[in-house]
Design a protein around this motif. Sequence first.
Motif, PDB file in Angstrom:
ATOM      1  N   GLY A 111      38.616  32.051  37.102  1.00  0.00           N
ATOM      2  CA  GLY A 111      38.364  32.205  35.669  1.00  0.00           C
ATOM      3  C   GLY A 111      39.241  31.311  34.827  1.00  0.00           C
ATOM      4  N   ALA A 144      34.244  31.829  37.726  1.00  0.00           N
ATOM      5  CA  ALA A 144      34.091  33.300  37.871  1.00  0.00           C
ATOM      6  C   ALA A 144      35.271  34.033  37.240  1.00  0.00           C
ATOM      7  CB  ALA A 144      33.972  33.644  39.342  1.00  0.00           C
ATOM      8  N   GLN A 145      35.537  35.277  37.711  1.00  0.00           N
ATOM      9  CA  GLN A 145      36.523  36.127  37.023  1.00  0.00           C
ATOM     10  C   GLN A 145      37.942  35.865  37.544  1.00  0.00           C
ATOM     11  OE1 GLN A 145      35.620  40.278  37.208  1.00  0.00           O
ATOM     12  NE2 GLN A 145      33.406  39.901  36.983  1.00  0.00           N
ATOM     13  N   ARG A 195      44.702  35.950  34.478  1.00  0.00           N
ATOM     14  CA  ARG A 195      44.093  36.431  33.224  1.00  0.00           C
ATOM     15  C   ARG A 195      44.890  35.920  32.039  1.00  0.00           C
ATOM     16  NH1 ARG A 195      44.126  41.221  35.043  1.00  0.00           N
ATOM     17  NH2 ARG A 195      42.351  40.992  36.466  1.00  0.00           N
ATOM     18  N   PRO A 226      36.610  41.730  39.962  1.00  0.00           N
ATOM     19  CA  PRO A 226      37.030  40.454  40.615  1.00  0.00           C
ATOM     20  C   PRO A 226      37.086  40.566  42.134  1.00  0.00           C
ATOM     21  CG  PRO A 226      38.489  41.005  38.791  1.00  0.00           C
ATOM     22  CD  PRO A 226      37.579  42.180  38.971  1.00  0.00           C
ATOM     23  N   GLU A 280      34.187  39.254  44.126  1.00  0.00           N
ATOM     24  CA  GLU A 280      33.792  37.836  44.117  1.00  0.00           C
ATOM     25  C   GLU A 280      33.992  37.235  45.498  1.00  0.00           C
ATOM     26  OE1 GLU A 280      36.483  36.367  41.321  1.00  0.00           O
ATOM     27  OE2 GLU A 280      35.138  36.527  39.593  1.00  0.00           O
ATOM     28  N   GLU A 326      28.459  36.800  31.414  1.00  0.00           N
ATOM     29  CA  GLU A 326      29.631  36.632  30.544  1.00  0.00           C
ATOM     30  C   GLU A 326      30.784  35.944  31.277  1.00  0.00           C
ATOM     31  OE1 GLU A 326      28.929  40.081  31.107  1.00  0.00           O
ATOM     32  OE2 GLU A 326      30.662  40.890  32.209  1.00  0.00           O
ATOM     33  N   HIS A 327      30.781  36.016  32.636  1.00  0.00           N
ATOM     34  CA  HIS A 327      31.906  35.381  33.359  1.00  0.00           C
ATOM     35  C   HIS A 327      31.699  33.877  33.470  1.00  0.00           C
ATOM     36  CE1 HIS A 327      32.693  39.487  34.181  1.00  0.00           C
ATOM     37  NE2 HIS A 327      31.687  39.645  35.040  1.00  0.00           N
ATOM     38  N   GLY A 375      30.130  34.621  39.500  1.00  0.00           N
ATOM     39  CA  GLY A 375      31.065  35.564  40.131  1.00  0.00           C
ATOM     40  C   GLY A 375      30.378  36.637  40.931  1.00  0.00           C
TER      41      GLY A 375
END
Lengths: 685, 312, 354, 221
Positions: free
Chosen positions: A387, A468-469, A476, A588, A591, B58-59, B119
């Motif tokens: 992310g 991705a996250q 973060r 997360p 993933e 949204e990711h 994701g």
Amino acid sequence: MPSDIILQPATLLTLSLCGYVGGAVAGLLFARHAKLANLLSFSAAALSGVSGLFAALVFLASAAAPLRQIELVPPLNPFVQFTARLDALGAFFLAIVSLIGFGLSVYSLGYAKGFLGRKNIGVLGAFFNMLLLATTLVFLADNAFFFLITWEIMALTAYCLVSFEHERDETRKAGVLYFVMSHIGTGCLILGFLLLFQTSGSYGFDTFHSIGGQMSASRRNAAFLLFLVGFGTKAGIVPLHIWLPAAHPVAPSNVSALMSGVLIKTGIYGMTRTFFEFLGTPPNWWGVTVLTIGTISAVLGVLYALMEHDLKRLLAYHSIENIGIILMGLGAALMFLHTGHGLLASLALIAGLYHTINHAAFKALLFLGAGAVLHTTHTRNMEEMGGLAKRMPTTSFFFLIGAVAISALPPLNGFVSEWLTYQSLLQGFGTTESLIRLMFPLGGAMLALTSALAAACFVKAFGITFLAQPRSHHARQAHEAAPTMLIGQAILTAACVFLGLFPTVFLKLFDPLTEQLIGQQISSQLTVVNGLVLSGIAPNGGTVSTLGISLIALCLVPLPLVLWLLFARGSKTRIGATWDCGLKSLTPQMEYTATGFSKPIRMIFKTLFRPRREVQREYDFSPHFARTIRFEAHVEEIFETRIYRPMRIGILRLSRRIRALQAGSIQAYLIYIFVTLLLLLLFAL
Amino acid sequence: MSLPGILLQTLLLLLLAPLVSGCIKNWKAKLQNRRGPRVWQPYFDILKFLRKDMIISEHASRVFSFAPHVVFLTSLLAGLMVPMVTTQAPLSLFGGMLAVIGLLALGRFFLALGGLDPGSAFGGMGSSREMSLSAIAEPALVLAIFTVAITAGSTDLSRVVAATHGPTLKLLNPAHLMAFAALFIVLLAETGRIPVDNPATHLELTMIHEAMLLEYSGRHLAFMEWGASIKQLVLMTLLVNVFFPIGIATDSSLAALAVSLSAYVLKLLLLSAIIVLVETTNAKLRLFRVPDLLSAAFVLATLALLSTFLFQ
Amino acid sequence: MKLLVPILIAPATAGLACLLVRSRRVMAALGICAFLTTLAMGVRLLREVLAHGAISECYEFFHADALSAWMVLLISTVSLGTSLYAGRYFQRDLAAKIITPGRMREFFVLTPFFAAGMFLVVLSNSLGVMWAAVEATALSSVLLVAIYNRKTSLEAAWKYVILGSLGLGLALLGTVYVYAAACKNQSERLPSFNWSHLMTVADQLDPGLIKLAFVLALVGYGTKAGLAPMHSWLPDAHSEAPSPTSAMLSGVSLKVALYALLRFHILATACLDSAFSRSLLLYRLWAVLYVPRSAVHFGAAQPQTDACLFKPRTRGSDLHRHCDEHIRHHLRRVVAHGLSCTDEASFVHGCRKY
Amino acid sequence: MTAPVELGSQLITLMAALMLVVQLFMVVQQMLLTNIRLFAIQSLFLAGIATVIGYAHHATHVYVLAVLTLLGKVLLLPRLLTRLVRRINIIQEIEPLLNAPTSMLLCGGLTLLGYLVARPFTSLERLGNNTLAIAMTLVLTGFFLMFNRRKAITQVLALLTVENGVMLAAVALTTYGMPLVVELGIFFDVMVAVMISGILVYRIRESFASMDTSKLTQLKG
């Protein structure tokens, strides 16, 4: 009048050398107040980088300029002259070290602030400048002694920089390993130069020019092998590569970028200088060995890179892969020299050297990106990132450009140099009748495998790190890197794009180089259609123009827009949740991970990796409801376990047995001397 | 390098690609005595997707929305470099076979990134498998092309086609046959056909290519689908025109163009028929059996290379 | 032109002066300025020797050529370094009561004499005086080794003395043989024992005697220089001595013994064909390399033992590098002595072979 | 005039032979004090030879050497060593490395080697035949005595016999002996060496409470 004095390569060169020295001294002098030291030393390095780059480009552009002998220090005794010589090969590598040095210094201005509280930035700046100075001098040395002295200084300063954060045990171990391996290499170099000295009678490089002819075959082969091992250890070719994935990750990122980008290139410089200029026309097996080592290094480098989930170790393994690709070019050039195809030899040499500067650019860029990521997430493990694209948009954009370049995808520079390597391998098939020519297409196939695996590896690296996250708290909270760091990366990205889109402009600079080493000027044959299109040597050789492709792509871009206007003007776009098969929401942990991503490759190449995994499950009453599960997967590093560890154990056992010799009692010592005296007397009778 | 040539070829690419995949779907259904979708169903799908609204996760970052355009454009560019109707491809000056492979690889690179971005586990799994398998397929592809290039003396496709087009029917030369077989297997792997990947299903265990498109919707999905079918057309053209350049137009007179167009479409449909046959008669291989298939392709390509000078 | 004699006098006077002085700081200062003067003179000497060949003073008793000028520089730099270091080093020991002031005064008196002995070795022309000077350095350093009155340092000093004087006894026998060879072919009463003179007459000497002399010198000076099988005293002595002395011992005194050995080597090659002495040195070198004892002590606890254990191995390479350096100097000097070019080339070539 | 030269060379050979005999006694002898006295006798013989040579060749500085040896090695050193032994009051030498018969055999072998080595140079000696061989034997047996014995003092003595052997070679080989300055240098070096070893022996005695050098084995490899 003053303008042409300034543009004289010699003045620019001395300016750059003094800049480095000034930077180093400033770093040490102001070590106490970190900000000033940081500013002074790294800006001095940046300035000298720029002047070095101009010196090289001006020298190469005015192709006809003769060799220039610059006396740096008055000679102490007839054998050790500290003279520097700027010739085409030296200027080309000078361009590399200056370009990368410039980008890295600008980057370090921001990056070094990360050490503000913890470490002494002045020392970092000083060592950084000294390393750049030593590397520049290595490329300019004109005398074996001067070369070895600067080579040694480079190894020492690099060691100090690698173990800069020496509080971690891992750094110390890697530093020692680097130190020992680089000294093994230097040992071989000393022997090699001594062999050359025995024939030529002096240590000057000009007397070594194509000295191979006068040496006996066995001595020439010995010299070749010594130089191959000596420079190979520094370049990191496969059997001698174990220090590289250990040393580069532990060093601060700007240093590992410098080491990957420039330091391993000194190995390539050494090989080019000795194989092409000193040792005369090579026998066939030289080229075959270099090509095989190159192929093996490339394939193994990328395979081990795929298994890494430490970002910087991954990039370090990729350095091994790219060195392999460079060696494939050099090996092919040696084979063409043997069969007397001068044109093809210079094409292969240009392919190899062009990939050297390309690799220097995009590898340094990737390391800088990794450094920026490391700077904010405080970890090198990709599994804890993710992310970052949203949080660090510019760094991720630059990293993406680097990733596309290193995976040899058009229109960037990786593709151009690999295209040249493919062309030389393809043309090579027709040069000999013996079965050796099969090596060329198979080499090409392995090159394709390598670049495809590299693409897979960098999809993993970019995807898991940036997309991705975010998988951890630090990820973060990640924030964009400092502006100077971004400018540093921007410089290198610009270099990658320029080297990719305008190869024909750059190839003209290779003429003096191929003229000096092989006696051929072929840049005219390589550029077709008013210098826009790159073409292979053969009259109907394939052509490619990355510039053309990107222009046509730009013209085609409006096509989707037109289709959107025609059919889909009314459609709206909404932000929604990713499809999660009806679960509450995707976390997360769900993933894909880096280890997961490289699992298929690990299964396909299991004989090489011999993967082992342990799963420990703690549970209270029933195994099905585990409290904690610990999963550990290992990939066996075969060179480490099969070659280096048994060797180390053997040496220690031998030394323990010999220790008994020092028995401690004076009688024993007296007996040793007595026996020696008797033997000698008998010998002397 | 003429502008009309580029426009014509682009139009041809855009229109013919969905037709080919439509035919394949239709014939496969017929063979399994189902009525199956109409042959031009893909055109309607693409139009529908273009019009529908888009939902973006949204990711996902900007790479997600950038990827479809890259896939679409790289396939188009690769298409422009492959001789379809005339021996001289419109963009042949800007790139030969290696450039085609490079562009397709660029498309795959961004497709895989697009799959990872939202994701979800499906996308990750699809990208991982796509990248691994295509990595294994690459050496066979390059070696087969090397074999053809060596006989023709250059990697420029138009010269290769001209060389094989010559009077002597080089088609049955063993090197070419083996190279064709190797390239055919690689075609199946690259376009996600049955033995390697099942294009028709959404079951996460069996889909590779579809998994990456799972999160796409609306306009992006249209470009992705269209790009994929163009890529399939490019590979099939490569196969057809390089190995069987019968009827391809050497000059640009209208009659010759018409003849070569019809011959080209005929050959394409013939090849699609072969693909349909292969798809219906085979079951999908387990994932870790696919590398054996691809190494078989690699061995075939090496044999082709050997035979260029052994059975001369 | 008085250049060589002051080099000897400066350290000797410093040593004596330290006898009278009480405070540590003054003694250290004395040592430092003594070695500064010798360094300056050494540089002047080197420039002068490089300018116009070897020079000798007070009718041939002292003789300095490029090789010895280089060694003078080496000795003065190392001793300067150690004396600079020694001042602070003993401050710490004194505070920690490891060493009594008397013993420390012993150090400051003996070190300049130690250095003076070495200068004498390098500058003396006659082999006999050279032997006596080497013996003097050995003796003056024995007490330095035994400064810390620990059990182990006494043991090291004892071994150092016994093995050292035994080796030098053999070296003396070697010198006697050379002298005998010199007497044999000269009728006049007192043949000069000067090295430069011997070189001119080298090829007429009796080869058998010279061969025997070289063997004895090799074993004798080899023990002092710590060459392979005779090296056992070296790690103990160097690790037990205080670090400035151990630096001087390993840094210079071994090199001085090597210098003496090389004098014999040049003499032997000039007299016999170069095969004999080269093969012996080759044997010595092989012995040094054969004994990877430096590997032995990877595990040893004391770092100093490691350091000095590396000495023999580096000595091997030293010998090699030294030979290169010396060969170059010999080149200049041998040419200065008018030996024919072919002999010198074969000599250089021969030397380089091993 | 030939008679005295003839007589001189016979005298020299006799005295050299006697030195060798004394050496062999020392190898066998266990008692410390007698060892010291034997060394004194050996040095006396050496002084004798020096005087004969000095007289035969009218070389004044050889006389100086003889006198010095007489003063130093016959009188001064033995008294110093005896005082040292008495202060430490150990008389008996414990079992040497090799027992008496084997060491005697070994000394025989060494004598043979000495002759072998010295054979080509017999023509060199002016006075007294093969004194060089005896000198070499003295050196070799002195060497052997050194590692055969454990007591520190005996090792010093062995070192001194080696010294005597070398001086004998110097005197025998060179027609007029070595230049004076070298002689003096050598003599004083030997003296200082013995002084220092005496100091060391005393200190070792203090800290190790024994003279036995085999205890000095802490410094292992």
